[in-house]
Write an enzyme that holds these catalytic residues in place. Structure first.
Site, PDB file in Angstrom:
ATOM      1  N   GLY A  10       0.838  -1.207   0.000  1.00 55.39           N
ATOM      2  CA  GLY A  10       0.000   0.000   0.000  1.00 55.39           C
ATOM      3  C   GLY A  10       0.868   1.251   0.000  1.00 55.39           C
ATOM      4  O   GLY A  10       0.527   2.269   0.589  1.00 55.39           O
ATOM      5  N   GLY A  13      -0.407   4.922  -1.104  1.00 54.56           N
ATOM      6  CA  GLY A  13      -1.519   5.559  -0.400  1.00 54.56           C
ATOM      7  C   GLY A  13      -1.078   6.811   0.335  1.00 54.56           C
ATOM      8  O   GLY A  13       0.067   7.255   0.211  1.00 54.56           O
ATOM      9  N   GLN A  14      -2.003   7.355   1.140  1.00 57.78           N
ATOM     10  CA  GLN A  14      -1.721   8.612   1.834  1.00 57.78           C
ATOM     11  C   GLN A  14      -0.492   8.487   2.738  1.00 57.78           C
ATOM     12  O   GLN A  14       0.406   9.328   2.700  1.00 57.78           O
ATOM     13  CB  GLN A  14      -2.947   9.030   2.676  1.00 57.78           C
ATOM     14  N   ASP A  36       2.227  -1.837  -4.522  1.00 57.37           N
ATOM     15  CA  ASP A  36       0.821  -1.382  -4.509  1.00 57.37           C
ATOM     16  C   ASP A  36       0.119  -2.044  -5.688  1.00 57.37           C
ATOM     17  O   ASP A  36       0.762  -2.763  -6.484  1.00 57.37           O
ATOM     18  CB  ASP A  36       0.742   0.155  -4.594  1.00 57.37           C
ATOM     19  N   ASP A  51      -1.113  -7.301  -5.476  1.00 59.00           N
ATOM     20  CA  ASP A  51      -2.413  -7.346  -4.808  1.00 59.00           C
ATOM     21  C   ASP A  51      -2.203  -8.230  -3.589  1.00 59.00           C
ATOM     22  O   ASP A  51      -2.030  -9.449  -3.714  1.00 59.00           O
ATOM     23  CB  ASP A  51      -3.477  -7.939  -5.748  1.00 59.00           C
ATOM     24  N   TYR A 141     -14.880  -1.414   8.819  1.00 58.62           N
ATOM     25  CA  TYR A 141     -13.456  -1.056   8.896  1.00 58.62           C
ATOM     26  C   TYR A 141     -12.965  -1.189  10.346  1.00 58.62           C
ATOM     27  O   TYR A 141     -11.934  -1.827  10.612  1.00 58.62           O
ATOM     28  CB  TYR A 141     -13.290   0.379   8.387  1.00 58.62           C
ATOM     29  N   LYS A 145     -10.200  -3.777  12.046  1.00 56.18           N
ATOM     30  CA  LYS A 145      -9.004  -3.347  12.793  1.00 56.18           C
ATOM     31  C   LYS A 145      -8.993  -3.943  14.196  1.00 56.18           C
ATOM     32  O   LYS A 145      -7.941  -4.385  14.676  1.00 56.18           O
ATOM     33  CB  LYS A 145      -8.955  -1.809  12.873  1.00 56.18           C
ATOM     34  N   ILE A 171      -5.091  11.267   9.933  1.00 55.01           N
ATOM     35  CA  ILE A 171      -3.761  11.770   9.554  1.00 55.01           C
ATOM     36  C   ILE A 171      -3.889  12.866   8.498  1.00 55.01           C
ATOM     37  O   ILE A 171      -4.613  12.705   7.505  1.00 55.01           O
ATOM     38  CB  ILE A 171      -2.879  10.610   9.060  1.00 55.01           C
TER      39      ILE A 171
HETATM   40  P1  NAD Z   1      -4.946   4.816   1.574  1.00 57.09           P
HETATM   41  O1  NAD Z   1      -6.307   4.343   1.210  1.00 57.09           O
HETATM   42  O2  NAD Z   1      -4.542   6.194   1.220  1.00 57.09           O
HETATM   43  O3  NAD Z   1      -3.854   3.828   0.950  1.00 57.09           O
HETATM   44  C1  NAD Z   1      -4.011   2.436   0.923  1.00 57.09           C
HETATM   45  C2  NAD Z   1      -3.172   1.916  -0.220  1.00 57.09           C
HETATM   46  O4  NAD Z   1      -3.356   0.496  -0.252  1.00 57.09           O
HETATM   47  C3  NAD Z   1      -3.608   2.457  -1.591  1.00 57.09           C
HETATM   48  O5  NAD Z   1      -2.491   2.955  -2.290  1.00 57.09           O
HETATM   49  C4  NAD Z   1      -4.219   1.249  -2.286  1.00 57.09           C
HETATM   50  O6  NAD Z   1      -3.996   1.226  -3.678  1.00 57.09           O
HETATM   51  C5  NAD Z   1      -3.491   0.108  -1.596  1.00 57.09           C
HETATM   52  N1  NAD Z   1      -4.268  -1.140  -1.640  1.00 57.09           N
HETATM   53  C6  NAD Z   1      -5.602  -1.302  -1.495  1.00 57.09           C
HETATM   54  N2  NAD Z   1      -5.934  -2.577  -1.638  1.00 57.09           N
HETATM   55  C7  NAD Z   1      -4.778  -3.256  -1.881  1.00 57.09           C
HETATM   56  C8  NAD Z   1      -4.468  -4.606  -2.116  1.00 57.09           C
HETATM   57  N3  NAD Z   1      -5.421  -5.536  -2.181  1.00 57.09           N
HETATM   58  N4  NAD Z   1      -3.179  -4.942  -2.308  1.00 57.09           N
HETATM   59  C9  NAD Z   1      -2.208  -4.014  -2.274  1.00 57.09           C
HETATM   60  N5  NAD Z   1      -2.439  -2.709  -2.066  1.00 57.09           N
HETATM   61  C10 NAD Z   1      -3.708  -2.337  -1.869  1.00 57.09           C
HETATM   62  O7  NAD Z   1      -4.776   4.566   3.143  1.00 57.09           O
HETATM   63  P2  NAD Z   1      -3.803   5.335   4.155  1.00 57.09           P
HETATM   64  O8  NAD Z   1      -4.521   6.520   4.645  1.00 57.09           O
HETATM   65  O9  NAD Z   1      -2.463   5.487   3.579  1.00 57.09           O
HETATM   66  O10 NAD Z   1      -3.788   4.294   5.355  1.00 57.09           O
HETATM   67  C11 NAD Z   1      -2.798   3.298   5.458  1.00 57.09           C
HETATM   68  C12 NAD Z   1      -3.131   2.422   6.636  1.00 57.09           C
HETATM   69  O11 NAD Z   1      -3.234   3.216   7.825  1.00 57.09           O
HETATM   70  C13 NAD Z   1      -4.471   1.693   6.503  1.00 57.09           C
HETATM   71  O12 NAD Z   1      -4.350   0.420   7.072  1.00 57.09           O
HETATM   72  C14 NAD Z   1      -5.401   2.530   7.336  1.00 57.09           C
HETATM   73  O13 NAD Z   1      -6.435   1.768   7.864  1.00 57.09           O
HETATM   74  C15 NAD Z   1      -4.488   3.021   8.427  1.00 57.09           C
HETATM   75  N6  NAD Z   1      -4.979   4.262   9.014  1.00 57.09           N
HETATM   76  C16 NAD Z   1      -4.998   5.419   8.291  1.00 57.09           C
HETATM   77  C17 NAD Z   1      -5.501   6.589   8.873  1.00 57.09           C
HETATM   78  C18 NAD Z   1      -5.543   7.872   8.108  1.00 57.09           C
HETATM   79  O14 NAD Z   1      -6.057   8.867   8.642  1.00 57.09           O
HETATM   80  N7  NAD Z   1      -5.040   7.929   6.888  1.00 57.09           N
HETATM   81  C19 NAD Z   1      -5.937   6.573  10.204  1.00 57.09           C
HETATM   82  C20 NAD Z   1      -5.929   5.363  10.894  1.00 57.09           C
HETATM   83  C21 NAD Z   1      -5.430   4.212  10.313  1.00 57.09           C
HETATM   84  N1  SER Z   2      -8.693   8.209   9.227  1.00 56.78           N
HETATM   85  C1  SER Z   2      -9.309   6.935   9.115  1.00 56.78           C
HETATM   86  C2  SER Z   2     -10.672   7.012   8.529  1.00 56.78           C
HETATM   87  O1  SER Z   2     -11.255   8.066   8.600  1.00 56.78           O
HETATM   88  C3  SER Z   2      -9.418   6.323  10.485  1.00 56.78           C
HETATM   89  O2  SER Z   2      -8.807   5.111  10.478  1.00 56.78           O
HETATM   90  O3  SER Z   2     -11.148   6.027   8.028  1.00 56.78           O
END
Ligand code: NAD
Ligand code: SER
Length: 315
Positions: A10, A13-14, A36, A51, A141, A145, A171
């Site tokens: 991943g 992602g963000q 990714d 994947d 979701y 978790k 975040i």
């Molecule tokens: P995001 O959705 O921006 O990025 C997730 C990435 O995973 C994407 O680039 C997507 O293409 C990739 N992905 C999705 N399905 C996939 C698969 N089957 N195989 C491989 N890659 C795959 O999410 P994020 O914000 O970067 O979050 C990353 C992690 O942190 C996640 O587990 C999320 O639950 C956790 N998290 C994020 C936040 C937040 O505010 N961003 C808060 C709490 C927890």
């Molecule tokens: N920032 C995330 C969401 O809003 C929390 O895990 O889904």
């Protein structure tokens, strides 16, 4: 070849976008394998299309690169997850089991598994939500978790896999866009502000949520992964706090720099998700165990967000 090769799942992602660069800077370009679903233009470093729901592909990459650490960031987030609950459960759980199993079968020493404030529901005290409390998540979701946290503890206790986890707050960063979360409004609002547009917020103006600036979140992730093993006493997931604010408060912080900025409130289904989450978090255990301390508050984050996004706009 590095003895401690890292796989990020991943990575585009963000969080992955920023974490990958930071890990490349610390450990070297060749020590980090980003993966990714699709490649991304402009990326530099080692990249594999993956994947993560496909166990064989994941295992082949781990074996090919002799991976010793995995940062498992792939998931369907809270808001998007509610559009397809059963698929979300299937994907998030499959990803998690594949990563934990591949680690067990291939001598991957350490795994990072991010959890979330979404594990809490309306049975937990919303103010300074404690580390140990009843978890009744209201989203698929959050359920995935909460379940993942227990599986992380199980894999550590039963198989000795050193899985480390943080319950991230929402975040906020300028480097990358969020994907399908409930806290995403707090990133989008800055993009609207620098483009001179009004912002329509999908949460009510007084919905207070725990949030964190990207730089703090990345530093926490690396700090927990580098902490000595004996300092990690929580094997489910650590509460982590930084700042808490409402949509009205973030808009006011933007108005201090852009006085003409306007916000309107049009709550949708995401309001219901947010209203069951904590308003603030007690992270004393993370402070005690691995010296966690946030550095940014709303004012300093807003100043950096606006400055960096303005710079990006000029390019
Ligand atoms: P995001 O959705 O921006 O990025 C997730 C990435 O995973 C994407 O680039 C997507 O293409 C990739 N992905 C999705 N399905 C996939 C698969 N089957 N195989 C491989 N890659 C795959 O999410 P994020 O914000 O970067 O979050 C990353 C992690 O942190 C996640 O587990 C999320 O639950 C956790 N998290 C994020 C936040 C937040 O505010 N961003 C808060 C709490 C927890
Ligand atoms: N920032 C995330 C969401 O809003 C929390 O895990 O889904």
């Amino acid at each position: 070849m590095s003895k401690n090769k890292i796989l990020i799942i991943g990575a585009h992602g963000q969080i992955g976008t920023v974490l990958t660069k930071e890990l490349q800077e610390i450990y070297g370009l060749d020590a980090v394998v980003a993966s990714d679903l699709k490649p991304k233009s402009g990326f530099s470093g080692v990249f594999e299309i993956l994947d993560g729901t496909d166990f064989e592909s994941l295992q082949a990459i781990v074996q090919k690169h002799e991976i010793k650490q995995i940062y498992h960031l792939a998931a369907i987030l809270s808001a998007r997850g509610e559009q397809a609950p059963l698929d979300t459960w299937e994907i998030n759980m499959k990803l998690m089991f594949n990563v934990f199993e591949v680690a067990r079968l291939n001598q991957v020493g350490k795994v990072f598994f991010p959890s979330s404030i979404a594990v809490f529901g309306d049975e937990a005290s919303p103010i300074l939500t404690p580390q140990d409390t009843f978890l009744n998540p209201a989203t698929v979701y959050g359920m995935s978790k909460a379940s993942g946290e227990n599986w992380a503890q199980y894999y550590f206790t039963k198989y000795g896999i050193d899985i480390r986890s943080i319950r991230y707050p929402g975040i906020i960063g300028y480097q990358s866009l969020p994907g399908g979360g409930t806290t995403d409004y707090a990133v989008e609002i800055y993009h609207k502000a620098i483009n001179g547009e009004d912002f329509s917020c999908f949460l009510k103006k007084d919905t207070q949520l725990p949030m964190i600036f990207m730089d703090d979140a990345i530093r926490a992730t690396i700090e927990i992964m580098e902490a000595p093993i004996e300092s990690i006493s929580v094997r489910t997931s650590y509460n982590m706090a930084s700042m808490s604010f409402t949509p009205e408060e973030i808009a006011d912080s933007i108005k201090e720099i852009y006085p003409d900025f306007k916000i309107e409130y049009h709550p949708d289904y995401r309001q219901e998700i947010a209203s069951k989450w904590p308003q603030s978090i007690d992270d004393s255990k993370a402070q005690e165990d691995w010296n966690w301390k946030a550095q940014y508050d709303l004012k300093s984050m807003t100043a950096i967000m606006l400055e960096k996004l303005e710079d990006k706009n000029k390019i």
